[in-house]
Motif scaffolding. Structure first.
Motif, PDB file in Angstrom:
ATOM      1  N   PRO A  18      30.857  23.702  55.380  1.00 44.34           N
ATOM      2  CA  PRO A  18      30.992  24.713  54.316  1.00 44.34           C
ATOM      3  C   PRO A  18      31.171  24.041  52.956  1.00 44.34           C
ATOM      4  O   PRO A  18      31.662  22.909  52.884  1.00 44.34           O
ATOM      5  CB  PRO A  18      32.261  25.474  54.722  1.00 44.34           C
ATOM      6  N   GLY A  67      33.979  21.782  51.995  1.00 42.20           N
ATOM      7  CA  GLY A  67      34.639  21.609  53.289  1.00 42.20           C
ATOM      8  C   GLY A  67      35.002  20.164  53.545  1.00 42.20           C
ATOM      9  O   GLY A  67      34.451  19.251  52.949  1.00 42.20           O
ATOM     10  N   HIS A  99      34.366  29.799  61.100  1.00 40.13           N
ATOM     11  CA  HIS A  99      32.980  29.441  60.816  1.00 40.13           C
ATOM     12  C   HIS A  99      32.382  28.942  62.126  1.00 40.13           C
ATOM     13  O   HIS A  99      32.754  27.910  62.638  1.00 40.13           O
ATOM     14  CB  HIS A  99      32.961  28.335  59.756  1.00 40.13           C
ATOM     15  N   SER A 154      36.985  26.963  60.389  1.00 38.09           N
ATOM     16  CA  SER A 154      37.072  26.983  58.941  1.00 38.09           C
ATOM     17  C   SER A 154      38.452  27.544  58.625  1.00 38.09           C
ATOM     18  O   SER A 154      38.760  28.666  58.976  1.00 38.09           O
ATOM     19  CB  SER A 154      35.986  27.890  58.376  1.00 38.09           C
ATOM     20  N   ARG A 192      41.006  24.984  51.519  1.00 40.42           N
ATOM     21  CA  ARG A 192      39.687  24.425  51.762  1.00 40.42           C
ATOM     22  C   ARG A 192      39.324  24.535  53.231  1.00 40.42           C
ATOM     23  O   ARG A 192      40.168  24.344  54.107  1.00 40.42           O
ATOM     24  CB  ARG A 192      39.660  22.957  51.331  1.00 40.42           C
ATOM     25  N   PRO A 193      38.064  24.866  53.488  1.00 32.86           N
ATOM     26  CA  PRO A 193      37.647  24.942  54.881  1.00 32.86           C
ATOM     27  C   PRO A 193      37.670  23.574  55.559  1.00 32.86           C
ATOM     28  O   PRO A 193      37.398  22.555  54.922  1.00 32.86           O
ATOM     29  CB  PRO A 193      36.224  25.484  54.799  1.00 32.86           C
TER      30      PRO A 193
END
Lengths: 179, 243
Positions: free
Chosen positions: B8, B11, B54, B63, B74-75
């Motif tokens: 992501p 990510g 995710h 995620s 943050r993912p």
């Protein structure tokens, strides 16, 4: 009473377990001698005694380290940070290597007289094992209970850590004074 | 060829391993390739706090958004392995964190920020362009280059960073420390019985402060006031080389 019922009768406490470890104590003793080693422990005891009063208690001494208990995890973390600050001052003032590694975990250990045992105690010890001298590391369980309530303290995420003997990864945060 | 996942935007990658070796390779690519290697590798979904999921090809990637405050939003792409070696290939500059017990940890290529914790395995890192936090209990730590803040500590292993460019804190109990100083930020080393070797790589001159109970200092470089080099030890000695 069946073993299962006996297990449910275990008396537990909920709060923060703190482990401290005085790094280099063995080397210090070898170089400076037993008397100096006792003096060093005396300084540590004095600082801990002053800061823990009214907040928590010393569960037991572990050679050069300590196991501490706090009902309130905010008190545990505040005390741990103040301990490091005081140790740092004393180190500079008296040229003593008060290099202490501190780990904090929140959980529900089993009571055994005045002692505490169990998984959460083991986790707290492992958290301390990862700390560098002068550092305060806390578990995610502790961070979750204090993050909203502690001003002026930053929690830097170290990421989940896999620890020997602990089946699940433990999230670790480093505590530092903000600013 | 392993399984591929989209990383992501913004990510980062997290790899957790109980006993296998972990290798993360940063290379020219847009996705993330995970090579389980053998049976026993488990890509696990989970986490605490507020999070959204995710799903990748296997539906096991996470995620994760932490809560409010100073925590990061943050993912995270998390790869979890109980045993067996694991290899992850990711884009250059990816932020990575690795937690391992007994296997070695190798990060090859150039990464963003890096966090590594290991118990007994060695840690070997190429290039970190962001901040680095690497800690081990008994394993050694070797880093080629760290451009940002560098925090490295090992209880009994050796710590070696060939090139530090930002503020640096390194500590060991019984292991030695080797640092190549290329920046102008403070370097602080703390050893109990291990010795320290500092090589000044650039033109900057250090202001050295060495405090030890029984360790000796040997300095083969000019001293100045461009950056502070603070070293404390109980019995470990300090050796400085440079211009």
């Amino acid at each position: 009473m069946s073993p299962a019922r006996a297990r449910t009768a275990v008396d537990t406490a909920e709060g923060a377990i703190v482990f401290t470890d005085l790094a280099g104590f063995t080397e210090f003793t070898a170089i400076q001698g037993d008397e100096a080693a006792l003096d060093l422990l005396g300084v540590q005891d004095q600082v801990v005694g002053e800061l823990i009063e009214g907040r928590g208690r010393v569960v037991k001494e572990l050679g050069d380290g300590l196991m501490l208990w706090f009902d309130d995890p905010c008190h545990a973390i505040e005390t741990a940070l103040e301990l490091q600050e005081r140790f740092d001052e004393q180190s500079a003032k008296e040229n003593l290597p008060l290099w202490v590694r501190i780990g904090v975990h929140y959980g529900r250990p089993a009571k055994r007289g005045s002692d505490l045992v169990g998984h959460d105690v083991n986790v707290a010890a492992r958290v301390a094992d990862l700390a560098a001298p002068g550092e305060v590391l806390i578990s995610e369980a502790a961070a979750e209970r204090v993050a909203e309530r502690m001003e002026g303290v930053w929690f830097e995420e170290m990421g989940p850590t896999v620890m020997k003997g602990i089946p699940e990864p433990v999230g670790i945060y480093r505590c530092v004074r903000a600013g | 060829m392993g399984s591929q996942y989209d990383l992501p935007p913004d990510g980062r990658i997290r790899v957790l391993s109980a006993s296998g070796a972990v290798t993360v390779i940063a290379e020219e690519r847009d996705d993330v390739d995970v090579e389980p290697g053998q049976r026993g590798v488990d890509l696990k979904e989970g986490g605490r706090g507020r999070h959204r999921h995710h799903r990748g090809l296997l539906g096991h990637l996470r995620s994760h958004e932490h809560g409010e405050g100073e925590r990061q939003h943050r993912p995270v792409l998390e790869v979890k392995a109980k045993s067996g070696n694991i290899e992850v290939r990711c884009p250059i500059g990816t932020d990575v964190s690795v937690g391992a017990i007994s296997g070695s940890v190798k990060l090859k290529g150039s990464f963003g920020s890096v966090k590594v914790s290991a118990v007994s395995g060695g840690v070997d890192i190429d290039t970190v362009t962001g901040d680095l936090d690497a800690r081990a209990v008994s394993g050694s730590i070797a880093v080629k280059r760290c451009a940002g803040r560098c925090d490295v500590s090992s209880k009994s292993g050796k710590v070696r960073v060939e090139r530090v460019e930002g503020p640096t804190h390194a500590s060991t109990i019984s292991g030695g420390v080797e640092i190549g100083a290329a920046g102008s930020d403070e370097i602080e080393l703390k050893m109990v019985s291990g010795g320290a070797k500092v090589t000044v790589l650039g033109e900057k001159l250090p202001r050295v402060r060495f405090n030890s109970l029984s360790g000796k200092m040997h300095c083969e470089c000019k001293q100045g006031s461009d950056f502070d080099l603070k070293v404390r030890s109980i019995s470990g000695s300090l050796e400085i080389k440079g211009r």
